[in-house]
Write a protein that holds these residues in place. Structure first.
Motif, PDB file in Angstrom:
ATOM      1  N   VAL A  11      42.822  27.667  44.620  1.00  0.00           N
ATOM      2  CA  VAL A  11      41.723  28.478  45.143  1.00  0.00           C
ATOM      3  C   VAL A  11      41.230  27.862  46.443  1.00  0.00           C
ATOM      4  CG1 VAL A  11      39.970  27.223  43.810  1.00  0.00           C
ATOM      5  CG2 VAL A  11      39.528  29.579  44.531  1.00  0.00           C
ATOM      6  N   GLN A  12      40.761  28.703  47.347  1.00  0.00           N
ATOM      7  CA  GLN A  12      40.220  28.218  48.611  1.00  0.00           C
ATOM      8  C   GLN A  12      38.817  27.658  48.408  1.00  0.00           C
ATOM      9  OE1 GLN A  12      40.419  31.472  51.399  1.00  0.00           O
ATOM     10  NE2 GLN A  12      42.556  31.050  51.914  1.00  0.00           N
ATOM     11  N   PRO A  13      38.405  26.742  49.269  1.00  0.00           N
ATOM     12  CA  PRO A  13      37.021  26.260  49.192  1.00  0.00           C
ATOM     13  C   PRO A  13      36.034  27.421  49.231  1.00  0.00           C
ATOM     14  CG  PRO A  13      38.286  24.903  50.692  1.00  0.00           C
ATOM     15  CD  PRO A  13      39.174  26.064  50.323  1.00  0.00           C
ATOM     16  N   GLY A  14      35.049  27.352  48.363  1.00  0.00           N
ATOM     17  CA  GLY A  14      34.088  28.447  48.261  1.00  0.00           C
ATOM     18  C   GLY A  14      34.463  29.510  47.257  1.00  0.00           C
ATOM     19  N   GLY A  15      35.673  29.432  46.748  1.00  0.00           N
ATOM     20  CA  GLY A  15      36.159  30.429  45.807  1.00  0.00           C
ATOM     21  C   GLY A  15      35.732  30.164  44.379  1.00  0.00           C
ATOM     22  N   SER A  16      36.223  31.016  43.472  1.00  0.00           N
ATOM     23  CA  SER A  16      35.838  30.952  42.066  1.00  0.00           C
ATOM     24  C   SER A  16      37.063  30.987  41.162  1.00  0.00           C
ATOM     25  CB  SER A  16      34.929  32.130  41.707  1.00  0.00           C
ATOM     26  OG  SER A  16      33.730  32.106  42.445  1.00  0.00           O
ATOM     27  N   LEU A  17      36.923  30.405  40.002  1.00  0.00           N
ATOM     28  CA  LEU A  17      37.914  30.486  38.943  1.00  0.00           C
ATOM     29  C   LEU A  17      37.188  30.530  37.606  1.00  0.00           C
ATOM     30  CD1 LEU A  17      40.676  27.832  39.829  1.00  0.00           C
ATOM     31  CD2 LEU A  17      40.959  30.313  39.805  1.00  0.00           C
ATOM     32  N   ARG A  18      37.835  31.144  36.614  1.00  0.00           N
ATOM     33  CA  ARG A  18      37.304  31.093  35.263  1.00  0.00           C
ATOM     34  C   ARG A  18      38.359  30.495  34.345  1.00  0.00           C
ATOM     35  NH1 ARG A  18      35.257  35.680  30.937  1.00  0.00           N
ATOM     36  NH2 ARG A  18      37.512  36.077  30.788  1.00  0.00           N
ATOM     37  N   LEU A  19      38.017  29.390  33.744  1.00  0.00           N
ATOM     38  CA  LEU A  19      38.901  28.742  32.784  1.00  0.00           C
ATOM     39  C   LEU A  19      38.583  29.243  31.374  1.00  0.00           C
ATOM     40  CD1 LEU A  19      38.776  25.038  34.028  1.00  0.00           C
ATOM     41  CD2 LEU A  19      40.202  26.934  34.842  1.00  0.00           C
ATOM     42  N   SER A  20      39.619  29.319  30.556  1.00  0.00           N
ATOM     43  CA  SER A  20      39.464  29.717  29.156  1.00  0.00           C
ATOM     44  C   SER A  20      40.061  28.650  28.257  1.00  0.00           C
ATOM     45  CB  SER A  20      40.172  31.046  28.886  1.00  0.00           C
ATOM     46  OG  SER A  20      39.645  32.085  29.676  1.00  0.00           O
ATOM     47  N   CYS A  21      39.477  28.496  27.092  1.00  0.00           N
ATOM     48  CA  CYS A  21      39.991  27.568  26.088  1.00  0.00           C
ATOM     49  C   CYS A  21      39.974  28.297  24.754  1.00  0.00           C
ATOM     50  CB  CYS A  21      39.132  26.318  26.025  1.00  0.00           C
ATOM     51  SG  CYS A  21      39.495  25.230  24.618  1.00  0.00           S
ATOM     52  N   VAL A  22      41.153  28.547  24.226  1.00  0.00           N
ATOM     53  CA  VAL A  22      41.278  29.243  22.952  1.00  0.00           C
ATOM     54  C   VAL A  22      41.582  28.231  21.860  1.00  0.00           C
ATOM     55  CG1 VAL A  22      42.473  31.037  21.660  1.00  0.00           C
ATOM     56  CG2 VAL A  22      42.104  31.316  24.114  1.00  0.00           C
TER      57      VAL A  22
END
Length: 114
Positions: A11-22
């Protein structure tokens, strides 16, 4: 229990991600679920935690940018990460805490680069 993380990536600086843990079983079995991270040549560090009652706690470095949440019906814990910067680049690990010990996932890589 098995914990499987997903959602990492570039991801670029300033961007977003959503991590998941199942989790392979009910997350009600754990009094808390957490996220940790480990950057190259650094120790693993705490990022965020959510209790079975829904209370949350964050490392100072991520407060106001990261949000931990849980979906009990899906046995899943999430980490929404916004305003990412180079200092957030690391392998992110899911952690489950019970009275008999802790379980860890295999980790998911987060890379922040333009």
């Amino acid at each position: 229990v098995q914990l499987v993380e997903s959602g990492g990536g570039l991801v670029q600086p300033g961007g977003s991600l959503r991590l998941s843990c199942v989790a392979s079983g009910s997350i009600f079995n754990f009094y808390a679920m957490a996220w940790y991270r480990q950057a190259p040549e650094k120790q693993r560090e705490f990022v965020a935690l959510i209790t079975s009652a829904g209370s949350t706690n964050y490392a100072d470095s991520v407060k106001g940018r990261f949000t931990i949440s849980r979906d009990n019906a899906k046995n899943t814990v999430y980490l929404q990460m916004n305003s990412l910067n180079a200092g957030d680049a690391a392998v992110y690990y899911c952690n489950a805490k019970s009275t008999s010990g802790e379980s860890w996932g295999q980790g998911t890589q987060v890379t922040v680069s333009s």
